[in-house]
Design an enzyme around this catalytic site. Structure first.
Site, PDB file in Angstrom:
ATOM      1  N   ALA A  11       0.817  -1.233   0.000  1.00 52.52           N
ATOM      2  CA  ALA A  11       0.000   0.000   0.000  1.00 52.52           C
ATOM      3  C   ALA A  11       0.844   1.273   0.000  1.00 52.52           C
ATOM      4  O   ALA A  11       0.309   2.363   0.179  1.00 52.52           O
ATOM      5  CB  ALA A  11      -0.959   0.002   1.190  1.00 52.52           C
ATOM      6  N   SER A  36      -5.859 -10.504 -11.725  1.00 52.57           N
ATOM      7  CA  SER A  36      -5.742  -9.607 -12.885  1.00 52.57           C
ATOM      8  C   SER A  36      -6.534 -10.198 -14.035  1.00 52.57           C
ATOM      9  O   SER A  36      -6.695 -11.428 -14.110  1.00 52.57           O
ATOM     10  CB  SER A  36      -4.278  -9.499 -13.301  1.00 52.57           C
ATOM     11  N   TYR A  65       3.489 -14.110 -15.029  1.00 52.52           N
ATOM     12  CA  TYR A  65       2.464 -13.238 -14.441  1.00 52.52           C
ATOM     13  C   TYR A  65       1.074 -13.895 -14.584  1.00 52.52           C
ATOM     14  O   TYR A  65       0.306 -13.967 -13.626  1.00 52.52           O
ATOM     15  CB  TYR A  65       2.491 -11.871 -15.131  1.00 52.52           C
ATOM     16  N   LYS A  82      -1.385 -15.102 -11.485  1.00 49.11           N
ATOM     17  CA  LYS A  82      -2.701 -14.494 -11.258  1.00 49.11           C
ATOM     18  C   LYS A  82      -3.824 -15.514 -11.446  1.00 49.11           C
ATOM     19  O   LYS A  82      -4.834 -15.468 -10.745  1.00 49.11           O
ATOM     20  CB  LYS A  82      -2.882 -13.289 -12.191  1.00 49.11           C
ATOM     21  N   ILE A  87      -5.258  -0.509 -15.189  1.00 51.04           N
ATOM     22  CA  ILE A  87      -5.530   0.606 -14.287  1.00 51.04           C
ATOM     23  C   ILE A  87      -4.440   1.664 -14.467  1.00 51.04           C
ATOM     24  O   ILE A  87      -3.248   1.329 -14.523  1.00 51.04           O
ATOM     25  CB  ILE A  87      -5.532   0.129 -12.803  1.00 51.04           C
TER      26      ILE A  87
HETATM   27  N1  LIG Z   1      -2.064  -1.497 -12.563  1.00 46.44           N
HETATM   28  C1  LIG Z   1      -2.765  -2.355 -13.306  1.00 46.44           C
HETATM   29  O1  LIG Z   1      -3.134  -2.055 -14.469  1.00 46.44           O
HETATM   30  C2  LIG Z   1      -3.158  -3.714 -12.751  1.00 46.44           C
HETATM   31  C3  LIG Z   1      -3.986  -4.535 -13.518  1.00 46.44           C
HETATM   32  C4  LIG Z   1      -4.348  -5.783 -13.024  1.00 46.44           C
HETATM   33  C5  LIG Z   1      -3.887  -6.202 -11.787  1.00 46.44           C
HETATM   34  N2  LIG Z   1      -3.081  -5.383 -11.045  1.00 46.44           N
HETATM   35  C6  LIG Z   1      -2.610  -5.883  -9.753  1.00 46.44           C
HETATM   36  O2  LIG Z   1      -2.908  -4.939  -8.734  1.00 46.44           O
HETATM   37  C7  LIG Z   1      -1.878  -4.948  -7.739  1.00 46.44           C
HETATM   38  C8  LIG Z   1      -1.291  -3.542  -7.562  1.00 46.44           C
HETATM   39  O3  LIG Z   1      -0.798  -3.087  -8.817  1.00 46.44           O
HETATM   40  P1  LIG Z   1      -0.168  -1.612  -9.006  1.00 46.44           P
HETATM   41  O4  LIG Z   1      -0.300  -1.301 -10.452  1.00 46.44           O
HETATM   42  O5  LIG Z   1      -0.730  -0.691  -7.986  1.00 46.44           O
HETATM   43  O6  LIG Z   1       1.369  -1.929  -8.696  1.00 46.44           O
HETATM   44  P2  LIG Z   1       2.519  -0.896  -8.206  1.00 46.44           P
HETATM   45  O7  LIG Z   1       3.791  -1.454  -8.749  1.00 46.44           O
HETATM   46  O8  LIG Z   1       2.161   0.510  -8.512  1.00 46.44           O
HETATM   47  O9  LIG Z   1       2.486  -1.091  -6.616  1.00 46.44           O
HETATM   48  C9  LIG Z   1       2.779  -2.337  -6.031  1.00 46.44           C
HETATM   49  C10 LIG Z   1       3.167  -2.148  -4.574  1.00 46.44           C
HETATM   50  O10 LIG Z   1       3.553  -3.453  -4.085  1.00 46.44           O
HETATM   51  C11 LIG Z   1       4.805  -3.309  -3.396  1.00 46.44           C
HETATM   52  N3  LIG Z   1       5.553  -4.573  -3.480  1.00 46.44           N
HETATM   53  C12 LIG Z   1       6.182  -5.093  -4.558  1.00 46.44           C
HETATM   54  N4  LIG Z   1       6.791  -6.233  -4.224  1.00 46.44           N
HETATM   55  C13 LIG Z   1       6.542  -6.441  -2.903  1.00 46.44           C
HETATM   56  C14 LIG Z   1       6.932  -7.442  -1.974  1.00 46.44           C
HETATM   57  N5  LIG Z   1       7.712  -8.472  -2.337  1.00 46.44           N
HETATM   58  N6  LIG Z   1       6.509  -7.337  -0.691  1.00 46.44           N
HETATM   59  C15 LIG Z   1       5.735  -6.291  -0.302  1.00 46.44           C
HETATM   60  N7  LIG Z   1       5.354  -5.298  -1.131  1.00 46.44           N
HETATM   61  C16 LIG Z   1       5.761  -5.375  -2.415  1.00 46.44           C
HETATM   62  C17 LIG Z   1       5.520  -2.158  -4.118  1.00 46.44           C
HETATM   63  O11 LIG Z   1       6.546  -1.579  -3.312  1.00 46.44           O
HETATM   64  C18 LIG Z   1       4.374  -1.191  -4.396  1.00 46.44           C
HETATM   65  O12 LIG Z   1       4.131  -0.306  -3.315  1.00 46.44           O
HETATM   66  C19 LIG Z   1      -0.850  -5.983  -8.223  1.00 46.44           C
HETATM   67  O13 LIG Z   1      -1.110  -7.230  -7.612  1.00 46.44           O
HETATM   68  C20 LIG Z   1      -1.101  -6.054  -9.709  1.00 46.44           C
HETATM   69  O14 LIG Z   1      -0.692  -7.277 -10.281  1.00 46.44           O
HETATM   70  C21 LIG Z   1      -2.694  -4.143 -11.508  1.00 46.44           C
END
Ligand SMILES: NC(=O)c1ccc[n+]([C@@H]2O[C@H](COP(=O)([O-])OP(=O)(O)OC[C@H]3O[C@@H](n4cnc5c(N)ncnc54)[C@H](O)[C@@H]3O)[C@@H](O)[C@H]2O)c1
Length: 240
Positions: free
Chosen positions: A13, A136, A150, A154, A183
């Site tokens: 977060a 995802s 990935y 997922k 997103i």
């Molecule tokens: N952004 C998109 O379009 C999208 C689409 C589908 C799914 N998702 C999923 O939503 C979630 C969040 O995505 P986002 O785009 O906000 O990612 P992001 O990279 O912006 O943020 C991810 C957060 O997770 C933390 N993180 C990474 N590895 C970690 C670890 N080993 N331990 C603890 N924290 C860790 C990071 O420091 C970061 O704060 C992910 O699971 C991603 O796969 C995102």
């Protein structure tokens, strides 16, 4: 929507979608703690350093949450990594190294297992719990942008979450997946965006707030009969 103030852990977060989810749940009256490998300076949400891929780090962090805040009743497994596909082409399977594969699976799938295992005893003692796992649309469909590691991580969450829901329903705990579409975050890949957006019925990319709103529902008091579900939040891009 009815919310009783609970102790809520949101992984990852410090940034992106997770940050929006944490702020939304805090706004609903929950005490929210972020577990992130990379804590952010000056964040409003309390943060504990944790690598979800490392079982010892997760056990330590949940122990700290329980000592400082109380037993966890809401767990949002948001932390995840998505290897960059700068030219709009994911790494081919025959070019993928063992380290590439293990890293993605260890964060996206093992990490969820580690956090659920750490949270369940306190939830069972409380007789109430809400778990939301972030999958995802890449786990449901062939994507040019996400690699096989990935997609596998997922898609693995769908099966994991269903078994989890089956095992903990009698204890007042629900477990669901949210499958976000693309997103818009600060790190968003800009590749082929216009073409992509033209295929989304709602006509725009998702926003972190869209995912936060769905999460807020799933952790509410009213959502106690929703479990083992996959909630697609993608503007209608993927309709099974
Ligand atoms: N952004 C998109 O379009 C999208 C689409 C589908 C799914 N998702 C999923 O939503 C979630 C969040 O995505 P986002 O785009 O906000 O990612 P992001 O990279 O912006 O943020 C991810 C957060 O997770 C933390 N993180 C990474 N590895 C970690 C670890 N080993 N331990 C603890 N924290 C860790 C990071 O420091 C970061 O704060 C992910 O699971 C991603 O796969 C995102």
């Amino acid at each position: 929507m009815n919310h009783t103030g609970r102790i809520a852990v949101v992984t990852g977060a410090a940034d992106g979608i997770g940050r929006s989810v944490a702020e939304n749940l805090a706004g609903a009256g929950h005490t929210v703690i972020s577990l992130d490998i990379r804590p952010r300076d000056g964040a409003d949400i309390p943060q504990i350093a944790c690598d979800v891929a490392d079982p010892a780090s997760v056990a330590d962090a949940f122990g700290q949450v329980e000592r400082e805040y109380g037993p966890v009743q809401i767990l949002v497994n948001n932390a995840g990594i998505s290897p960059a596909a700068p030219n709009g082409r994911a790494v081919l399977i025959e070019e993928m190294t063992d380290a590439d594969w293990r890293r993605v699976l260890s964060v996206n799938l093992d990490g969820v297992f580690h956090c659920c295992r750490a949270a369940l005893p306190a939830m069972k003692r409380s007789g109430w719990g809400r778990i939301v796992n972030f999958s995802s649309q890449g786990g449901r469909m062939r994507s040019m942008l996400s690699g096989a590691h990935y997609a596998a991580s997922k898609a693995g969450l769908f099966g994991f979450t269903r078994v989890l829901a089956g095992q903990c329903g009698q204890s007042g705990i629900t477990a669901n997946c949210i499958a976000p579409g693309r997103i818009e975050t600060e790190q968003s890949d800009q590749f082929a965006l216009d073409d992509y957006v033209s295929q989304i019925p709602v006509g725009r990319l998702g926003r972190p707030g869209d995912i936060a709103a769905a999460t807020r529902y799933l952790v509410s008091e009213e959502a106690g009969f929703v479990t083992g579900a996959i909630i697609d939040v993608n503007g209608g891009f993927f309709m099974p």
